[in-house]
Design a protein around this motif. Structure first.
Motif, PDB file in Angstrom:
ATOM      1  N   SER A   8       3.209 -32.291  46.944  1.00  0.00           N
ATOM      2  CA  SER A   8       2.005 -32.966  46.480  1.00  0.00           C
ATOM      3  C   SER A   8       2.185 -33.600  45.106  1.00  0.00           C
ATOM      4  O   SER A   8       1.273 -34.196  44.585  1.00  0.00           O
ATOM      5  CB  SER A   8       0.840 -31.969  46.441  1.00  0.00           C
ATOM      6  OG  SER A   8       1.113 -30.955  45.493  1.00  0.00           O
ATOM      7  N   SER A  10       2.730 -36.078  42.278  1.00  0.00           N
ATOM      8  CA  SER A  10       2.450 -37.516  42.287  1.00  0.00           C
ATOM      9  C   SER A  10       3.710 -38.349  42.076  1.00  0.00           C
ATOM     10  O   SER A  10       3.770 -39.495  42.495  1.00  0.00           O
ATOM     11  CB  SER A  10       1.416 -37.841  41.211  1.00  0.00           C
ATOM     12  OG  SER A  10       1.935 -37.509  39.938  1.00  0.00           O
ATOM     13  N   SER A  11       4.714 -37.781  41.417  1.00  0.00           N
ATOM     14  CA  SER A  11       5.931 -38.537  41.166  1.00  0.00           C
ATOM     15  C   SER A  11       6.867 -38.513  42.358  1.00  0.00           C
ATOM     16  O   SER A  11       7.890 -39.166  42.356  1.00  0.00           O
ATOM     17  CB  SER A  11       6.657 -37.980  39.947  1.00  0.00           C
ATOM     18  OG  SER A  11       7.121 -36.674  40.230  1.00  0.00           O
ATOM     19  N   SER A  13       7.017 -39.566  45.714  1.00  0.00           N
ATOM     20  CA  SER A  13       6.606 -40.371  46.857  1.00  0.00           C
ATOM     21  C   SER A  13       7.677 -40.329  47.934  1.00  0.00           C
ATOM     22  O   SER A  13       8.855 -40.134  47.647  1.00  0.00           O
ATOM     23  CB  SER A  13       6.392 -41.818  46.424  1.00  0.00           C
ATOM     24  OG  SER A  13       5.375 -41.890  45.462  1.00  0.00           O
ATOM     25  N   ALA A  14       7.251 -40.545  49.142  1.00  0.00           N
ATOM     26  CA  ALA A  14       8.181 -40.565  50.266  1.00  0.00           C
ATOM     27  C   ALA A  14       9.147 -41.742  50.138  1.00  0.00           C
ATOM     28  O   ALA A  14       8.815 -42.792  49.582  1.00  0.00           O
ATOM     29  CB  ALA A  14       7.417 -40.646  51.575  1.00  0.00           C
ATOM     30  N   ARG A  27      10.892 -45.795  46.797  1.00  0.00           N
ATOM     31  CA  ARG A  27      10.157 -44.572  46.497  1.00  0.00           C
ATOM     32  C   ARG A  27       8.701 -44.995  46.478  1.00  0.00           C
ATOM     33  O   ARG A  27       8.259 -45.687  45.570  1.00  0.00           O
ATOM     34  CB  ARG A  27      10.596 -44.011  45.136  1.00  0.00           C
ATOM     35  CG  ARG A  27       9.970 -42.714  44.726  1.00  0.00           C
ATOM     36  CD  ARG A  27      10.449 -42.227  43.351  1.00  0.00           C
ATOM     37  NE  ARG A  27      10.421 -43.276  42.340  1.00  0.00           N
ATOM     38  CZ  ARG A  27      11.508 -43.890  41.841  1.00  0.00           C
ATOM     39  NH1 ARG A  27      12.722 -43.570  42.226  1.00  0.00           N
ATOM     40  NH2 ARG A  27      11.381 -44.839  40.931  1.00  0.00           N
ATOM     41  N   GLY A  28       7.991 -44.659  47.552  1.00  0.00           N
ATOM     42  CA  GLY A  28       6.661 -45.225  47.716  1.00  0.00           C
ATOM     43  C   GLY A  28       6.807 -46.717  47.898  1.00  0.00           C
ATOM     44  O   GLY A  28       7.561 -47.181  48.749  1.00  0.00           O
ATOM     45  N   ASP A  29       6.125 -47.486  47.063  1.00  0.00           N
ATOM     46  CA  ASP A  29       6.209 -48.951  47.132  1.00  0.00           C
ATOM     47  C   ASP A  29       7.220 -49.531  46.152  1.00  0.00           C
ATOM     48  O   ASP A  29       7.373 -50.749  46.071  1.00  0.00           O
ATOM     49  CB  ASP A  29       4.837 -49.568  46.817  1.00  0.00           C
ATOM     50  CG  ASP A  29       3.804 -49.232  47.873  1.00  0.00           C
ATOM     51  OD1 ASP A  29       4.196 -49.009  49.044  1.00  0.00           O
ATOM     52  OD2 ASP A  29       2.607 -49.178  47.542  1.00  0.00           O
ATOM     53  N   THR A  30       7.910 -48.667  45.414  1.00  0.00           N
ATOM     54  CA  THR A  30       8.812 -49.123  44.358  1.00  0.00           C
ATOM     55  C   THR A  30      10.259 -49.116  44.815  1.00  0.00           C
ATOM     56  O   THR A  30      10.788 -48.078  45.224  1.00  0.00           O
ATOM     57  CB  THR A  30       8.677 -48.212  43.111  1.00  0.00           C
ATOM     58  OG1 THR A  30       7.310 -48.180  42.704  1.00  0.00           O
ATOM     59  CG2 THR A  30       9.548 -48.714  41.975  1.00  0.00           C
ATOM     60  N   GLN A  91      13.611 -39.231  41.235  1.00  0.00           N
ATOM     61  CA  GLN A  91      12.399 -38.724  40.599  1.00  0.00           C
ATOM     62  C   GLN A  91      12.553 -38.875  39.082  1.00  0.00           C
ATOM     63  O   GLN A  91      12.892 -37.913  38.386  1.00  0.00           O
ATOM     64  CB  GLN A  91      12.214 -37.255  41.000  1.00  0.00           C
ATOM     65  CG  GLN A  91      10.843 -36.702  40.800  1.00  0.00           C
ATOM     66  CD  GLN A  91      10.699 -35.347  41.475  1.00  0.00           C
ATOM     67  OE1 GLN A  91      11.543 -34.915  42.250  1.00  0.00           O
ATOM     68  NE2 GLN A  91       9.605 -34.684  41.190  1.00  0.00           N
ATOM     69  N   TYR A 102      13.142 -33.880  46.022  1.00  0.00           N
ATOM     70  CA  TYR A 102      14.060 -34.529  46.941  1.00  0.00           C
ATOM     71  C   TYR A 102      15.322 -33.738  47.246  1.00  0.00           C
ATOM     72  O   TYR A 102      15.821 -33.805  48.360  1.00  0.00           O
ATOM     73  CB  TYR A 102      14.448 -35.906  46.388  1.00  0.00           C
ATOM     74  CG  TYR A 102      13.268 -36.818  46.195  1.00  0.00           C
ATOM     75  CD1 TYR A 102      12.709 -37.483  47.276  1.00  0.00           C
ATOM     76  CD2 TYR A 102      12.693 -36.990  44.950  1.00  0.00           C
ATOM     77  CE1 TYR A 102      11.615 -38.314  47.125  1.00  0.00           C
ATOM     78  CE2 TYR A 102      11.592 -37.819  44.779  1.00  0.00           C
ATOM     79  CZ  TYR A 102      11.055 -38.471  45.868  1.00  0.00           C
ATOM     80  OH  TYR A 102       9.970 -39.279  45.713  1.00  0.00           O
TER      81      TYR A 102
END
Length: 164
Positions: A8, A10-11, A13-14, A27-30, A91, A102
């Motif tokens: 959970s 916040s840093s 991301s999937a 990583r997320g949208d980045t 991360q 990860y």
């Protein structure tokens, strides 16, 4: 930090990974920029874990793949340095290696958290091909796989032994 707490964070991301025609990790949208990897061995270690069964490798396997010509002590030092960088690539705000969402390195087993990898294009490609075969050669699945295919698998690693 517990596994659920890591999930959970916040840093954390999937990850979305592209391997067909190019290598790119989001990583997320980045997009993780190529320069963030700092060294080819860092990127190579990530790819090894991504491709490994259950996304796990024994320490000895990693040492043999990445530093076959080094002494065991030198190879292990290189592994720890490479892991340090990889954890921060994945991360960036990570303070303590043990809190990595990860990567886990325990009992000489290195694991890329399977729950942290949301999607890999090559895996989706293979899944669609299998579905097409199982469903009487359903063209929709084959067309979906064709849309995903944008070139050779890991093109920058075509001639590396570990990528076979």
């Amino acid at each position: 930090m517990s596994h659920k707490a890591m999930m959970s964070s916040s840093s954390a991301s999937a990850l979305t990974v592209y391997t067909l025609g190019r290598f790119a990790v989001y990583r997320g949208d980045t997009l993780i920029e190529d320069s963030a990897w700092q060294r080819q061995k860092v990127k190579r270690l990530f790819k090894l874990l991504l491709l490994a069964p259950q996304r796990q490798l024994l320490k000895e396997q990693v040492l043999e793949f990445l530093w076959p010509d080094k002494t065991p002590k030198a190879a292990l030092n290189n592994l720890h340095r490479t892991l340090f960088i990889l954890r921060r690539v994945l991360q960036p705000d990570l303070e303590n290696a043990a809190d990595s969402h990860y990567l886990l390195f325990k009992d000489d087993i290195l694991t890329l958290n399977p729950e942290a990898v949301a999607w890999v294009d090559a895996e989706e490609f293979e899944r669609l091909i299998q579905l097409g075969r199982q469903q009487n050669h359903n063209l929709d699945h084959y067309n979906g796989a064709l849309e995903l295919y944008s070139g050779e698998f890991l093109p920058e690693d075509l001639y590396d032994d570990w990528a076979e």
